[in-house]
Motif scaffolding. Structure first.
Motif, PDB file in Angstrom:
ATOM      1  N   TYR A  86       0.844  -1.217   0.000  1.00 43.80           N
ATOM      2  CA  TYR A  86       0.000   0.000   0.000  1.00 43.80           C
ATOM      3  C   TYR A  86       0.873   1.259   0.000  1.00 43.80           C
ATOM      4  N   ILE A 124       2.068   2.323  -3.477  1.00 43.36           N
ATOM      5  CA  ILE A 124       1.103   2.435  -4.571  1.00 43.36           C
ATOM      6  C   ILE A 124       1.627   3.387  -5.652  1.00 43.36           C
ATOM      7  N   ASP A 125       2.248   4.463  -5.232  1.00 40.26           N
ATOM      8  CA  ASP A 125       2.755   5.427  -6.221  1.00 40.26           C
ATOM      9  C   ASP A 125       3.846   4.821  -7.100  1.00 40.26           C
ATOM     10  N   ALA A 158       2.065   2.598  -9.524  1.00 40.65           N
ATOM     11  CA  ALA A 158       1.290   3.413 -10.464  1.00 40.65           C
ATOM     12  C   ALA A 158       2.177   4.062 -11.525  1.00 40.65           C
ATOM     13  N   TRP A 214      -4.058  -5.284 -10.998  1.00 39.10           N
ATOM     14  CA  TRP A 214      -3.649  -4.106 -10.221  1.00 39.10           C
ATOM     15  C   TRP A 214      -4.839  -3.245  -9.787  1.00 39.10           C
ATOM     16  N   ARG A 219      -5.497  -2.587  -5.918  1.00 40.24           N
ATOM     17  CA  ARG A 219      -5.360  -1.226  -5.400  1.00 40.24           C
ATOM     18  C   ARG A 219      -6.562  -0.840  -4.538  1.00 40.24           C
ATOM     19  N   LEU A 247      -6.396  -2.701  -1.266  1.00 40.09           N
ATOM     20  CA  LEU A 247      -5.347  -2.172  -0.378  1.00 40.09           C
ATOM     21  C   LEU A 247      -5.825  -0.895   0.298  1.00 40.09           C
ATOM     22  N   GLU A 248      -6.514  -0.056  -0.484  1.00 42.28           N
ATOM     23  CA  GLU A 248      -6.979   1.216   0.074  1.00 42.28           C
ATOM     24  C   GLU A 248      -8.059   0.982   1.128  1.00 42.28           C
TER      25      GLU A 248
END
Lengths: 371, 412
Positions: free
Chosen positions: B108, B111-112, B115, B199, B203, B206-207
């Motif tokens: 988590y 993530i950036d 991404a 993904w 994502r 995870l959020e």
């Protein structure tokens, strides 16, 4: 050492090496289980902090290029300086210019000029040794010499001609130089490594190449013995020379002595080579290995004595190898027996065959042969 | 940045506390293994051999050895433009920063990073397993099933199921039930800690997981059960080759011993699936005149003058005349002096065993000893010197902290 440019010469004679140099230049001759001869000179230069190395290429350099690639294994893939490949002035209609380091240096004069280093270390690659060029360079500066010749006097090199004997006075200045002298004038044998100012090197190259001379040392340095301050620097470590099958075999077998193994591979830094990611050596139950140098990727179930195995050799049950050098990926059938033999890369020996050379004259089996 | 089909996230921050003194100064993935490797080499080489060129390595615990080792990833051919290997420690963000709380939280927090590559799929790996696996085949399976997530599983003995996350799958391979370390298992297919997720879906999970204060932010405990409950299609991908979790002293020793079998299940010298590692070019090993080496694995730079039986000897080790090493794992740079005995032991990096020392000997009748390892494996820490007068009883785990006061009877 940013001030020192390294030049490696590949023009030393290779006739004595027979089949080992049939398809490869001297620098690419496999040695010591995982190395090529050039690894020693190249690693010594890099370990001493030299960051700009030019390699004078002649012929049969394909295997050498495959080995050194972009110089990454020696940390010479640099944005500034790094490794430079300097081809000889090849022409399709003649071999003139081949095996002449003066002509090659002349051809690559712009590399010498553009390099920002003030001094040059010129070295052949037939000497297998681990030496600290920083000390030699400091000696050169301290003596305020025009040229410093590195020599060794442990007495062995003179038994492997051709060699160059030098005589020094009490100050270390060289007073006489002789090629293969019949009467022993000195035990000091040149290692074919010279340090001088780069502008002196360019002057010598310009003058003598214009007069059709071929070799830097014999044609350009020797005639100036009286005029230039030429000093000798003694390197005391182990030195092997690779200039004949006899010397190749003898100096390979020297590696089986722990003191030589330590000196050559560890004394002033590690010797780098192309990494092949081979697995550790597997010794199976029943293997018998003594006095041998074994490279990774080998699997041993048979007997190996007083021998060198390069990477990826499989010694099956019932196979016996004595006093031999087995290069990479040899395939040995069951029951093969080898003694005083040098097997070049990728040789296949079929089951039950027995091959033997003489201790003073090992049998050489050429690359990729099938026996 | 260039769009990637798949990005691998390799979790390498674990302490590996069950390895005790072997992970005092380095993370578990950096522990030496197999004569010349470190544990993480297997996962990194799998990535490289599977054609994956973007790998994030998440570090946290004692990362220095690991950082230096991975470097820019050249050894694994992962020094790539627009990808390659990226070492990802926790970092401070605009809302403050924190340590990785769990496996899911670690991903988590990155993530950036993922991404940036805008991938279709994310492969989650753990850096502490020994196996050779083609992840590209698993990805094909994942795609062919139209899965949201695929979990690699391996059959384990039923009596060991309580140590694993266990999957129950239907005939199509779709996971119908997941049990984390169950007392009574419904399946013996254990999760290998290797997951592929779409993904986009991952994502959002995870959020959501991060927003749940009760979650322990772990893939096995939280993310996968939540996805199953939500009816996401999760599939099990069966792996039937060698796989070993080397999280304990016993399993580390066993996995090393597995390599020296006559016909090992995990072959290291497979030219089609090489295990890459960062190595200094040490010379080939030199085996001396009186040496006796049998049933062992030895790496470059070793000097063997004594007897080595049934052992794994790492790079740059010296074994002097008359020394005997049996059933042991000797890590890089160790020196074993003349006449020393080493039996069923793991000796840490650069430790010196002086001439005459005895390691792994049976206790004398009536001798009081503190045994730390019931299976009799003796462990000696890295960078220490074992004096020649010492006798170390089998099963001892010796750390320098308890060094100064030797019991009388240890001095032979």
């Amino acid at each position: 050492m940013r001030d020192l440019l390294g030049i490696i010469d590949l023009s030393e004679p290779t006739e004595g090496l027979g089949e080992l140099t049939l398809h490869r230049t001297l620098g690419a001759v496999p040695f010591g289980g995982r190395y090529r001869v050039i690894d020693f000179t190249l690693s010594n230069m890099v370990n001493a902090g030299i960051r700009n190395v030019g390699i004078l290429l002649n012929d049969r350099f394909g295997p050498l290029l495959d080995h050194i690639k972009d110089g990454k294994e020696w940390d010479l893939n640099r944005q500034r300086d790094g490794m430079f490949l300097l081809p000889a002035p090849l022409r399709t209609d003649s071999s003139e210019g081949l095996n002449s380091n003066l002509s090659n240096l002349r051809h690559n004069r712009s590399y010498l000029e553009k390099s920002r280093q003030e001094y040059a270390l010129f070295s052949g690659c037939s000497m297998v040794t681990n030496l600290d060029y920083r000390v030699a360079f400091a000696y050169h500066l301290e003596k305020d010499a025009d040229i410093t010749v590195i020599y060794n006097q442990d007495g062995k090199l003179a038994s492997h001609p051709p060699y160059t004997a030098v005589v020094t006075d009490g100050e270390g200045r060289i007073t006489d130089i002789a090629l293969n002298p019949r009467e022993c004038t000195s035990r000091k044998v040149s290692l074919n490594m010279f340090i001088m100012r780069k502008d002196l090197l360019i002057t010598l190259v310009d003058y003598y190449s214009a007069r059709q001379k071929r070799d830097l040392f014999t044609d350009a340095i020797m005639p100036r013995l009286d005029e230039l301050k030429i000093f000798g620097y003694e390197h005391r470590g182990y030195v092997g020379v690779i200039n004949s099958l006899k010397s190749y075999y003898q100096h390979s077998m020297d590696l089986l002595k722990p003191e030589v193994w330590r000196d050559l591979f560890f004394s002033h830094g590690l010797i780098n080579t192309k990494v092949k990611h081979e697995a550790p050596v597997r010794y199976l139950e029943g293997s018998r290995v003594q006095d041998s140098l074994i490279a990774t990727g080998c699997t041993i179930e048979g007997t190996v004595e007083n021998s060198i195995l390069f990477r990826g050799v499989e010694v099956g049950p019932g196979v016996t190898i004595k006093d031999s050098i087995i290069m990479q990926k040899a395939k040995l059938g069951p029951g093969v027996s080898l003694r005083n033999v040098i097997l070049d890369k990728d040789v296949t020996i079929s089951a039950g065959k027995s091959l033997a050379g003489d201790p003073s004259f090992p049998m050489v089996i050429a690359k990729s042969s099938e026996v | 940045m260039q769009k990637k089909e798949l990005v691998a996230m390799l979790l390498a921050g674990g302490q590996g506390s069950r390895l005790g003194i072997l992970t005092k100064k380095l993370a578990k993935p950096a522990v030496p293994f197999g004569g010349k490797y470190r544990i993480i080499d297997f996962t990194l080489s799998n990535c490289s051999n599977s054609g994956i060129d973007s790998v994030g390595v998440l570090t946290q615990y004692q990362p220095l050895t690991l950082n230096a080792y991975i470097g820019i990833g050249s050894a694994w051919d992962l020094d790539r433009s627009g990808g390659g290997v990226s070492v990802l420690p926790p970092y401070v963000k605009d809302q403050g920063g924190e340590w990785y709380k769990g496996t899911a939280n670690a991903v988590y927090q990155n993530i950036d990073f993922i991404a940036q590559h805008d991938p279709e799929y994310v492969l989650i790996l753990s850096g502490d397993h020994i196996y050779k696996m083609d992840y590209s085949k698993m990805l094909s399976y994942h795609k062919s099933k139209g899965a949201a997530g695929t979990i690699a599983v391996i059959p384990v003995p039923w009596e060991e199921t309580h140590r694993f996350g266990v999957m129950k799958a239907d005939e199509q391979g779709r996971i119908v039930e997941f049990q984390e370390k169950p007392k009574v298992a419904k399946s013996n297919l254990a999760s290998m800690g290797v997951y592929i997720f779409n993904w986009k879906e991952l994502r959002s999970y995870l959020e959501a997981d991060e927003a749940d204060p009760k979650s322990s932010n772990d893939f096995g405990k939280n993310i996968i059960p939540k996805m199953l409950r939500a009816g996401e299609p999760l599939y099990a991908y069966a792996f039937r080759e060698y796989w070993k979790d080397v999280g304990t002293v016993d399993s580390l020793w066993e996995a090393n011993m597995d390599l020296i079998k006559k016909d090992p299940d995990l072959k290291l010298n497979d030219s089609k699936w090489k295990i890459f590692s960062l190595n200094h070019t040490y010379p080939p090993q030199l085996v001396g005149p009186l040496a006796d080496v049998q049933g062992s694995l030895l790496s470059d730079g070793c000097l063997v003058l004594g007897r080595v039986h049934h052992s794994v000897i790492f790079t740059g080790t010296q074994i002097e005349e008359g020394a005997e090493v049996t059933d042991s794992v000797i890590m890089p740079g160790v020196k074993i002096g003349k006449g020393a005995l080493v039996h069923k032991a793991i000796i840490g990096e650069n430790t010196i065993v002086e001439a005459g020392a005895k390691i792994g000997v049976p206790a004398r009748p009536g001798e009081k000893v503190e045994i730390s390892n019931e299976n009799g494996i003796t462990v000696i820490e890295d960078n220490v010197c074992v004096p020649g007068t010492m006798r170390i009883v089998e099963g001892t785990v010796l750390s320098v902290a308890e060094w100064p006061e030797f019991p009388e009877e240890w001095i032979s």
